[in-house]
Scaffold this active site. Sequence first.
Site, mmCIF file in Angstrom:
data_model
loop_
_atom_site.group_PDB
_atom_site.id
_atom_site.type_symbol
_atom_site.label_atom_id
_atom_site.label_comp_id
_atom_site.label_asym_id
_atom_site.label_seq_id
_atom_site.Cartn_x
_atom_site.Cartn_y
_atom_site.Cartn_z
ATOM 1 N N HIS A 44 0.823 -1.208 0.000
ATOM 2 C CA HIS A 44 0.000 0.000 0.000
ATOM 3 C C HIS A 44 0.862 1.266 0.000
ATOM 4 C CE1 HIS A 44 -2.857 -3.089 1.189
ATOM 5 N NE2 HIS A 44 -3.792 -2.294 0.719
ATOM 6 N N ASP A 173 -3.255 -3.809 12.910
ATOM 7 C CA ASP A 173 -3.791 -3.461 11.589
ATOM 8 C C ASP A 173 -3.968 -4.777 10.837
ATOM 9 O OD1 ASP A 173 -4.449 -2.494 9.119
ATOM 10 O OD2 ASP A 173 -2.576 -1.413 8.776
ATOM 11 N N MET A 174 -5.199 -5.236 10.761
ATOM 12 C CA MET A 174 -5.426 -6.566 10.200
ATOM 13 C C MET A 174 -6.605 -6.590 9.246
ATOM 14 S SD MET A 174 -7.259 -8.554 13.384
ATOM 15 C CE MET A 174 -8.548 -9.343 12.416
ATOM 16 N N TRP A 225 -15.207 -19.622 10.440
ATOM 17 C CA TRP A 225 -16.531 -19.039 10.662
ATOM 18 C C TRP A 225 -16.479 -17.756 11.500
ATOM 19 C CZ3 TRP A 225 -14.904 -23.912 12.028
ATOM 20 C CH2 TRP A 225 -14.594 -24.110 13.380
ATOM 21 N N LYS A 226 -15.470 -17.635 12.350
ATOM 22 C CA LYS A 226 -15.365 -16.431 13.191
ATOM 23 C C LYS A 226 -15.004 -15.211 12.344
ATOM 24 C CE LYS A 226 -14.051 -19.067 17.284
ATOM 25 N NZ LYS A 226 -13.036 -19.304 18.342
ATOM 26 N N GLY A 301 2.600 -3.839 16.102
ATOM 27 C CA GLY A 301 3.259 -2.559 15.871
ATOM 28 C C GLY A 301 4.741 -2.575 16.169
#
Length: 329
Positions: A44, A173-174, A225-226, A301
């Site tokens: 990014h 950040d995921m 599924w979570k 981080g």
Amino acid sequence: MRIPFEQLVAEFKRILLQLGFAEEKADLCALAFAENSRDGVYTHGLNRFPKFVKSIKAGEINRDAMPTLVNGLGALERWDGNWGPGVINARFCMDRAITLAQQNGIACVALKNTNHWMRGGSYGWQAAEAGLIGICITNATATTVPWGGTTSTLGNNPLVIAVPRQEGHVVLDMAVSQYSYGKVLQYKSYNQPLPFQGGYDSEGVLTTDSEAVAASMRLLPIGFWKGSGLSMMLDLLVAVLSEGRAVKDMTEEKTEAGVSQLFIAIKPGDNEQTESIVNQIIAFTKSSPSARANEPVLYPGENTLKTRAKSLDEGVLVDEKIWEEVRAL
């Protein structure tokens, strides 16, 4: 190869000015892309910049737009991004959330009709630098398969949570997939498999084949599924609170533009007590013996800070081919 951080910023700014960006906006966008690469989020940063330029030229992003207030309900505000640059809109809205939280203790700013914010973690860092807890969410086009499904009907909707800390902010950040689509493309460009199963091939079989996953665009949600449930709930939150577009809308138009986002800022309590609690939690987490030699347990981080320091000292790591492509713009 590595290049100085300042050179990366200058190159981005040169191109943005050529595209007609105002000086201040060119500075903000150039810095955002350069910081992403500086911190190791190459997908990014530099790598994404040519696509950003293409979107500007195609008219998908209104370079001159700024957010406008839709309505305010105390600590909750709704803004319209007017299809402006995502990095500028996101920084603006987190600034607004920070201001409101400093007044009220907590604030939520919902944003509609904006564009890709690039690295979501940037706005978590922004809140933490102001001494506040930050939570950020965005939706995206559908690239993730719901648990029990066979096609992508969920967005790979990122979640950012940041907690300030003097010795180094804690910033998660995921994406809600095992690997973001950008990371899959990165492995594909290096002709490398994914370290773990990260998606389905065209036959619906889970695989580590990065090329197959990139082609199918069927990412595996984290926690099966979570992660599937989490992705849907994040889409609900940003679309409902901003009164903006959902994953379905963008997917049907086949463009990741006009997304909905959420920026939450929370003022923590006593600084010393907060610092003590955060440090205690980090210390306990890192007390677990490492499963791999020379790879200690890291807090969210921590690796970013190490990469940032190395980039500023030795230069920012760049893909030479993409760097030359950008210089030719």
